[in-house]
Design a protein around this motif. Sequence first.
Motif, PDB file in Angstrom:
ATOM      1  N   PRO A   1       8.555 -21.125  13.827  1.00 42.95           N
ATOM      2  CA  PRO A   1       7.948 -21.268  12.494  1.00 42.95           C
ATOM      3  C   PRO A   1       8.981 -21.080  11.387  1.00 42.95           C
ATOM      4  N   TYR A   2       8.625 -21.600  10.211  1.00 40.43           N
ATOM      5  CA  TYR A   2       9.518 -21.505   9.052  1.00 40.43           C
ATOM      6  C   TYR A   2       9.412 -20.131   8.398  1.00 40.43           C
TER       7      TYR A   2
ATOM      8  N   ASP B   1      14.054 -23.250  11.607  1.00 38.51           N
ATOM      9  CA  ASP B   1      12.659 -23.586  11.928  1.00 38.51           C
ATOM     10  C   ASP B   1      12.690 -24.920  12.674  1.00 38.51           C
ATOM     11  N   SER B   2      12.292 -24.910  13.918  1.00 41.45           N
ATOM     12  CA  SER B   2      12.484 -26.073  14.774  1.00 41.45           C
ATOM     13  C   SER B   2      11.209 -26.404  15.520  1.00 41.45           C
ATOM     14  N   LYS B   3      10.916 -27.670  15.583  1.00 43.16           N
ATOM     15  CA  LYS B   3       9.910 -28.198  16.499  1.00 43.16           C
ATOM     16  C   LYS B   3      10.538 -29.414  17.156  1.00 43.16           C
TER      17      LYS B   3
ATOM     18  N   ARG C   1       9.553 -32.443  13.156  1.00 41.73           N
ATOM     19  CA  ARG C   1       9.349 -32.218  11.727  1.00 41.73           C
ATOM     20  C   ARG C   1      10.694 -31.905  11.080  1.00 41.73           C
ATOM     21  N   ASP C   2      10.757 -32.065   9.763  1.00 37.75           N
ATOM     22  CA  ASP C   2      11.997 -31.755   9.045  1.00 37.75           C
ATOM     23  C   ASP C   2      12.328 -30.270   9.184  1.00 37.75           C
ATOM     24  N   GLN C   3      13.608 -29.987   9.288  1.00 36.11           N
ATOM     25  CA  GLN C   3      14.055 -28.592   9.344  1.00 36.11           C
ATOM     26  C   GLN C   3      14.349 -28.121   7.923  1.00 36.11           C
ATOM     27  N   LEU C   4      13.633 -27.084   7.462  1.00 36.73           N
ATOM     28  CA  LEU C   4      13.750 -26.606   6.088  1.00 36.73           C
ATOM     29  C   LEU C   4      14.840 -25.560   5.909  1.00 36.73           C
ATOM     30  N   VAL C   5      15.125 -24.771   6.932  1.00 38.03           N
ATOM     31  CA  VAL C   5      16.181 -23.763   6.844  1.00 38.03           C
ATOM     32  C   VAL C   5      17.524 -24.461   7.003  1.00 38.03           C
TER      33      VAL C   5
ATOM     34  N   THR D   1      18.798 -31.190   4.407  1.00 39.47           N
ATOM     35  CA  THR D   1      17.747 -30.887   5.374  1.00 39.47           C
ATOM     36  C   THR D   1      17.840 -31.832   6.567  1.00 39.47           C
ATOM     37  N   ALA D   2      17.712 -31.287   7.769  1.00 40.31           N
ATOM     38  CA  ALA D   2      17.707 -32.112   8.970  1.00 40.31           C
ATOM     39  C   ALA D   2      16.394 -32.863   9.056  1.00 40.31           C
ATOM     40  N   GLN D   3      16.457 -34.180   9.165  1.00 38.56           N
ATOM     41  CA  GLN D   3      15.276 -35.013   9.123  1.00 38.56           C
ATOM     42  C   GLN D   3      14.639 -35.170  10.503  1.00 38.56           C
ATOM     43  N   ALA D   4      13.329 -35.375  10.511  1.00 34.22           N
ATOM     44  CA  ALA D   4      12.621 -35.627  11.755  1.00 34.22           C
ATOM     45  C   ALA D   4      13.044 -36.971  12.336  1.00 34.22           C
TER      46      ALA D   4
END
Length: 293
Positions: A21-22, A57-59, A90-94, A101-104
């Motif tokens: 989770p973020y 925060d990773s999925k 999903r995009d990585q916000l951290v 930001t790392a894009q999905a």
Amino acid sequence: RVIDRNWTQTLEPRVFYVDTPYRNQNYLPNYDSGGNAFNFASIFSENSFGGHDRISDSKMLTVGATSRFIDPDTGAEGARFGLAQRLRMRDQLVTLPSEATAQAGFSDILAAASLNLTQQWSLDTTLQYDQKTNNLLRRVVGGRYNPGSYRLINAALRTENNTAGEPVSQQIDIGWQWPLHDLWGGADSTSGRGLGEGRWYSVSRVNYDYLNKKPVESIIGFEYDAGCWLGRVVTERLQVAEGLARQRLLFQLEFVGFSRVGTNALGSLRTNVPRYQPLRQPMMTPSRFGNYD
């Protein structure tokens, strides 16, 4: 011959899923965290950063497979082939400061192959392929010659392109460990005990960027084995940041089985010279609780 052996082939699929989770971490200072390089080790990891100051925060779902060719008579691995790709859901916000930001979406495809031609010679290659632009972004081709204990030569060619296929970096990396008193043969022994007292060893690694015609990193060292004590001198030039390098001269005296005096030359060799073998290693009884894969 290699092609005449009755090899056993394996197929080893691997699926890795992570959902973290973020949590907003912008208020926390960053002392030692940095982005992990994209390779077979990091693609199956839960955190996009190294260090302890940022947790991503990773999925993500990573799918890969490895196939090996094993000699059933000896258990030796003759060849290995691997393939892996990651889907970010999903995009990585951290992020780290000043990073986007790392894009999905799907990551680049990683492919690797390793071939052990003989007990002394082996070849390795790793490729990073961008299927969106149809370009090879990174390529590593290397070989190793290891005829015996404390006799090792590594060589690798590393190239990096941008998404347009234009070269960004082209480097040659050469490392070795070799006894100077027995250049073409002579004494041999088991790992961790040296080749005998009164011998000098050369231990080095040189990384040269031939696209920009300049050295990147270099470790040049010599070791002397006197039997009851060891001496080391190492000069190192390590790249700290773009256009910034750190240079040091390290001396170390080791009293075998007792203590070491001086700067950590042994640590520099272990960290920077691939497959370096220390002249002395503590003899410990293996524990049944360790060495899990």
